[in-house]
Design a protein around this motif. Structure first.
Motif, PDB file in Angstrom:
ATOM      1  N   GLY A 122       9.890  -0.612   7.192  1.00  0.00           N
ATOM      2  CA  GLY A 122      10.248  -1.713   8.082  1.00  0.00           C
ATOM      3  C   GLY A 122       9.286  -1.813   9.258  1.00  0.00           C
ATOM      4  O   GLY A 122       8.850  -2.908   9.641  1.00  0.00           O
ATOM      5  N   TYR A 123       8.932  -0.647   9.832  1.00  0.00           N
ATOM      6  CA  TYR A 123       7.977  -0.641  10.946  1.00  0.00           C
ATOM      7  C   TYR A 123       6.563  -0.952  10.470  1.00  0.00           C
ATOM      8  O   TYR A 123       5.788  -1.594  11.180  1.00  0.00           O
ATOM      9  CB  TYR A 123       8.003   0.718  11.663  1.00  0.00           C
ATOM     10  N   LEU A 124       6.245  -0.473   9.251  1.00  0.00           N
ATOM     11  CA  LEU A 124       4.918  -0.794   8.703  1.00  0.00           C
ATOM     12  C   LEU A 124       4.762  -2.306   8.573  1.00  0.00           C
ATOM     13  O   LEU A 124       3.715  -2.867   8.893  1.00  0.00           O
ATOM     14  CB  LEU A 124       4.715  -0.126   7.339  1.00  0.00           C
ATOM     15  N   ALA A 125       5.841  -2.968   8.116  1.00  0.00           N
ATOM     16  CA  ALA A 125       5.791  -4.423   7.966  1.00  0.00           C
ATOM     17  C   ALA A 125       5.625  -5.102   9.324  1.00  0.00           C
ATOM     18  O   ALA A 125       4.869  -6.066   9.466  1.00  0.00           O
ATOM     19  CB  ALA A 125       7.048  -4.924   7.261  1.00  0.00           C
ATOM     20  N   LEU A 126       6.332  -4.561  10.337  1.00  0.00           N
ATOM     21  CA  LEU A 126       6.185  -5.108  11.694  1.00  0.00           C
ATOM     22  C   LEU A 126       4.752  -4.961  12.169  1.00  0.00           C
ATOM     23  O   LEU A 126       4.144  -5.909  12.688  1.00  0.00           O
ATOM     24  CB  LEU A 126       7.087  -4.332  12.667  1.00  0.00           C
ATOM     25  N   ALA A 127       4.207  -3.737  11.989  1.00  0.00           N
ATOM     26  CA  ALA A 127       2.863  -3.457  12.492  1.00  0.00           C
ATOM     27  C   ALA A 127       1.812  -4.270  11.742  1.00  0.00           C
ATOM     28  O   ALA A 127       0.807  -4.688  12.321  1.00  0.00           O
ATOM     29  CB  ALA A 127       2.559  -1.961  12.367  1.00  0.00           C
ATOM     30  N   ALA A 128       2.060  -4.508  10.442  1.00  0.00           N
ATOM     31  CA  ALA A 128       1.107  -5.287   9.656  1.00  0.00           C
ATOM     32  C   ALA A 128       1.160  -6.770  10.015  1.00  0.00           C
ATOM     33  O   ALA A 128       0.277  -7.538   9.652  1.00  0.00           O
ATOM     34  CB  ALA A 128       1.380  -5.103   8.163  1.00  0.00           C
ATOM     35  N   GLY A 129       2.214  -7.165  10.729  1.00  0.00           N
ATOM     36  CA  GLY A 129       2.312  -8.536  11.198  1.00  0.00           C
ATOM     37  C   GLY A 129       2.612  -9.549  10.105  1.00  0.00           C
ATOM     38  O   GLY A 129       2.251 -10.721  10.225  1.00  0.00           O
ATOM     39  N   VAL A 130       3.278  -9.093   9.013  1.00  0.00           N
ATOM     40  CA  VAL A 130       3.528 -10.018   7.901  1.00  0.00           C
ATOM     41  C   VAL A 130       4.383 -11.220   8.320  1.00  0.00           C
ATOM     42  O   VAL A 130       4.271 -12.293   7.731  1.00  0.00           O
ATOM     43  CB  VAL A 130       4.196  -9.313   6.695  1.00  0.00           C
ATOM     44  N   GLN A 131       5.203 -11.019   9.354  1.00  0.00           N
ATOM     45  CA  GLN A 131       6.091 -12.130   9.755  1.00  0.00           C
ATOM     46  C   GLN A 131       5.330 -13.297  10.389  1.00  0.00           C
ATOM     47  O   GLN A 131       5.838 -14.402  10.449  1.00  0.00           O
ATOM     48  CB  GLN A 131       7.207 -11.626  10.687  1.00  0.00           C
ATOM     49  N   HIS A 132       4.087 -13.003  10.846  1.00  0.00           N
ATOM     50  CA  HIS A 132       3.297 -14.074  11.452  1.00  0.00           C
ATOM     51  C   HIS A 132       2.306 -14.679  10.460  1.00  0.00           C
ATOM     52  O   HIS A 132       1.573 -15.602  10.799  1.00  0.00           O
ATOM     53  CB  HIS A 132       2.527 -13.545  12.665  1.00  0.00           C
ATOM     54  N   ASP A 133       2.230 -14.110   9.244  1.00  0.00           N
ATOM     55  CA  ASP A 133       1.273 -14.587   8.263  1.00  0.00           C
ATOM     56  C   ASP A 133       1.808 -15.865   7.615  1.00  0.00           C
ATOM     57  O   ASP A 133       2.866 -15.848   6.993  1.00  0.00           O
ATOM     58  CB  ASP A 133       1.077 -13.494   7.198  1.00  0.00           C
ATOM     59  N   HIS A 166       0.878  -7.847   0.953  1.00  0.00           N
ATOM     60  CA  HIS A 166      -0.127  -7.841   2.006  1.00  0.00           C
ATOM     61  C   HIS A 166      -1.073  -6.646   1.870  1.00  0.00           C
ATOM     62  O   HIS A 166      -2.265  -6.768   2.109  1.00  0.00           O
ATOM     63  CB  HIS A 166       0.577  -7.792   3.360  1.00  0.00           C
ATOM     64  N   SER A 167      -0.538  -5.469   1.478  1.00  0.00           N
ATOM     65  CA  SER A 167      -1.302  -4.231   1.593  1.00  0.00           C
ATOM     66  C   SER A 167      -1.928  -3.749   0.293  1.00  0.00           C
ATOM     67  O   SER A 167      -2.811  -2.906   0.316  1.00  0.00           O
ATOM     68  CB  SER A 167      -0.407  -3.114   2.128  1.00  0.00           C
ATOM     69  N   PHE A 168      -1.442  -4.223  -0.855  1.00  0.00           N
ATOM     70  CA  PHE A 168      -1.915  -3.673  -2.128  1.00  0.00           C
ATOM     71  C   PHE A 168      -2.541  -4.752  -2.997  1.00  0.00           C
ATOM     72  O   PHE A 168      -2.232  -5.931  -2.843  1.00  0.00           O
ATOM     73  CB  PHE A 168      -0.743  -3.038  -2.881  1.00  0.00           C
ATOM     74  N   PRO A 169      -3.384  -4.314  -3.964  1.00  0.00           N
ATOM     75  CA  PRO A 169      -3.836  -5.278  -4.973  1.00  0.00           C
ATOM     76  C   PRO A 169      -2.626  -5.813  -5.738  1.00  0.00           C
ATOM     77  O   PRO A 169      -1.595  -5.135  -5.843  1.00  0.00           O
ATOM     78  CB  PRO A 169      -4.751  -4.454  -5.892  1.00  0.00           C
ATOM     79  N   ALA A 170      -2.777  -7.021  -6.281  1.00  0.00           N
ATOM     80  CA  ALA A 170      -1.626  -7.702  -6.890  1.00  0.00           C
ATOM     81  C   ALA A 170      -0.955  -6.869  -7.981  1.00  0.00           C
ATOM     82  O   ALA A 170       0.269  -6.816  -8.057  1.00  0.00           O
ATOM     83  CB  ALA A 170      -2.062  -9.053  -7.450  1.00  0.00           C
ATOM     84  N   TRP A 171      -1.754  -6.176  -8.810  1.00  0.00           N
ATOM     85  CA  TRP A 171      -1.133  -5.428  -9.917  1.00  0.00           C
ATOM     86  C   TRP A 171      -0.245  -4.304  -9.388  1.00  0.00           C
ATOM     87  O   TRP A 171       0.825  -4.030  -9.936  1.00  0.00           O
ATOM     88  CB  TRP A 171      -2.190  -4.871 -10.876  1.00  0.00           C
TER      89      TRP A 171
END
Lengths: 515, 65
Positions: A293-304, A326-331
């Motif tokens: 949850g914090y990783l998602a916050l820090a990655a800023g996905v909510q603003h993407d 956001h963080s991994f290749p699609a596969w």
């Protein structure tokens, strides 16, 4: 449409489908017998029980909802840590007794035990109905988990076409649960856990490196979310909420039918005890999952802007899928989505089996067809598992998802009301059977009213003690009323010399072991 | 059951309760400092209790309680 992710997803999903059907032949037994279909012959050893219980306790909803809560509300979401940590010592001390007495007397459900111990088919019915009521929305919630990952792979269709992938997944699940019983989720749980461990370990190594380390991740968490809000003069605030939520959830967890089914399918007392020291490995994983949850916050996905549409539709529950995309290749995101979807199938299968065990043993055989043969009994259980799953599917397709979440909140409040009959019953039958029924009723009504007073949005009820407000988990508050009333009524009933019935179990049965 | 056996069992039950004491008193750990490897106290303290709990249940298992 995200083709690489979808391809990996479909491959893994096909693999577990094949496993689900093959499971019927695994450790072969006569599947026309409830003991074989519903408890896999009570032959699971340490390793299988570990995967089965882990697959059972940590559901797709856990992977989606815990990080979503951390993402949206911060520290309070970490109550999942003290919660899972308190579960295992409790189960270690208490539940081997249930395994022993169930093994000795051939009990398949907690309600079977209650009937034998307290000599009351009414009390057994009450325990069975509570179990089924608490389990149904839980199954429906697993579907919410599948829905979110299907959407994340780019299915944008609406209406019936939009629900089609979900319907296909559930029909397949229903088919192999029907043919293989508890063996299917036990085998699939191994794949599920391997996938989950892979994804989580990759996530907590790769993503913090991308984001510049733990210090920077925690620095990006807003100050008001990083810690629990301190109490004020007249209100204990989140302190009491956090502690009671963790404790109440820990006490309630193993009263759920699917957890009891998992326990009773193990081979010996030692298997359960060994597992209670091995299962905290999953708590470590859960801590890491919460951290996503914090990783998602820090990655800023909510603003993407790429994820804005999904966040609008699914809210914070989209945090983990967005983080994976956001963080991994699609596969590899596809591997993660498959892990979540398969993580929904395992508990959904066990829950539906547990609910149908309850229906068959404690409603059908008790009230409708007492003379049924073992073959008929197993047949009814298989059919009931289909009905339960179809019900959950209809629930998700035709009603707003928020209903399932609200009912699941209530489920925890309801299931804990069986604690006096089941857990206290494992030690003493001093509590009178009639007092237990009335205590249960009071607990159900008060607990439901407390959640209702909060408009079914939260199970935290602000209890007023004079000038002090103590917000706490409604399950614990209502359990206190349930137990208190049961004690008082027991004293009265004994004074009136009302018969407590005859105990079918003996003292030594609670220590019984196979080896 | 002998009384020595019962006393031993009680000792282990009390030990199994220790993690409860560790995490139920929230004011004990609801703070940021000391930070370890960039992780605030609130988080690593509870994480550490998972490991302690696993050790306690494992010890209880080996003691055949």
């Amino acid at each position: 449409m995200n083709r690489p992710a979808l391809t990996v997803f479909i491959l893994l999903f096909t693999l577990v489908t094949v496993l689900g059907f093959v499971a019927a032949r695994w450790r072969r037994g006569d599947l026309n017998h409830l003991n074989e279909w519903g408890l896999a012959g009570r032959r699971f050893g340490t390793v299988i029980t570990w995967f089965l219980l882990g697959g059972d306790l940590y559901t797709a909803y856990t992977f989606i909802a815990v990080p979503a809560l951390v993402f949206g509300a911060g520290a309070i979401g970490f109550f999942a840590l003290p919660y899972t940590l308190m579960v295992y010592p409790f189960v270690y001390a208490v539940f081997p007794r249930l395994w022993s007495v169930a093994r000795k007397h051939g009990y398949v459900t907690a309600a079977d035990f209650v009937r034998g111990r307290h000599d009351s088919s009414l009390l057994a019915l009450v325990v069975a109905v509570t179990g089924i009521l608490a389990t149904m929305p839980y199954i429906a919630l697993q579907l919410v988990g599948i829905q979110v990952v299907i959407a994340a792979m780019g299915f944008t269709a609406t209406g019936l076409a939009g629900d089609l992938p979900l319907i296909i997944a559930f029909v397949i699940l229903a088919a192999y649960t029907y043919t293989s019983g508890l063996r299917a989720p036990a085998l699939i749980a191994i794949v599920k856990d391997l996938l989950i461990y892979t994804v989580i370990i990759a996530a907590v190594i790769v993503i913090p490196a991308q984001l510049g380390g733990y210090a920077r991740i925690f620095a990006s968490v807003p100050a008001d979310k990083l810690l629990l809000k301190a109490p004020t003069a007249g209100n204990l605030g989140t302190y009491s909420a956090y502690a009671t939520l963790a404790l109440g959830s820990a006490l309630a967890l193993f009263l759920y039918p699917h957890c009891i089914t998992g326990l009773l399918s193990s081979r010996s007392r030692n298997v359960i005890k060994r597992n209670m020291s091995l299962l905290p490995a999953y708590s470590l994983v859960l801590a890491l999952i919460a951290f996503l949850g914090y990783l998602a916050l820090a990655a800023g996905v909510q603003h993407d802007p790429a994820y804005a549409g999904w966040f609008k539709q699914y809210g914070a529950t989209f945090a983990v899928p967005a983080l994976l995309l956001h963080s991994f290749p699609a596969w590899f995101a596809g591997v993660g989505f498959a892990a979540i979807a398969i993580g929904a199938l395992v508990p959904a299968a066990i829950m539906s089996i547990a609910a149908s065990n309850l229906f068959t043993r404690n409603i059908y055989k008790e009230y409708l067809q007492p003379a049924c043969t073992p073959g008929q009994e197993a047949g009814v259980a298989k059919l009931a598992s289909l009905v339960v799953k179809l019900g959950a599917l209809a629930f998700i397709i035709f009603l707003p998802g928020s209903y399932a979440i609200q009912l699941q909140l209530l489920g925890g409040v309801w299931i804990i009301q069986t604690l006096p009959a089941v857990v206290v019953g494992l030690y003493t039958r001093w509590l009178h059977r009639r007092a237990l029924v009335i205590g249960w009723l009071a607990g159900m009504v008060v607990g439901t009213a407390m959640v209702g007073a909060e408009h079914f949005k939260t199970s935290i009820y602000p209890l007023h003690l004079g000038a002090l407000t103590v917000p706490g988990y409604a399950a614990l508050y209502s359990l206190t009323i349930n137990l208190g009333l049961a004690v008082v009524l027991t004293l009265i009933l004994y004074a009136l010399k009302v018969s407590p019935g005859r105990d079918q179990t003996a003292h030594a049965d609670y220590e019984y072991d196979t080896t | 059951m002998t009384s020595a056996h019962a006393a031993r069992r009680w000792f282990w039950y009390c030990l199994l309760l220790v993690p409860y004491a560790g995490v139920l008193w929230v004011p004990l750990y609801n703070r940021v400092d000391p930070v370890v490897f960039g992780i605030p106290f609130f988080y690593w303290f509870q994480f550490a209790w998972i490991i302690v709990t696993a050790i306690i249940t494992a010890l209880a298992y080996f003691a055949k309680v």
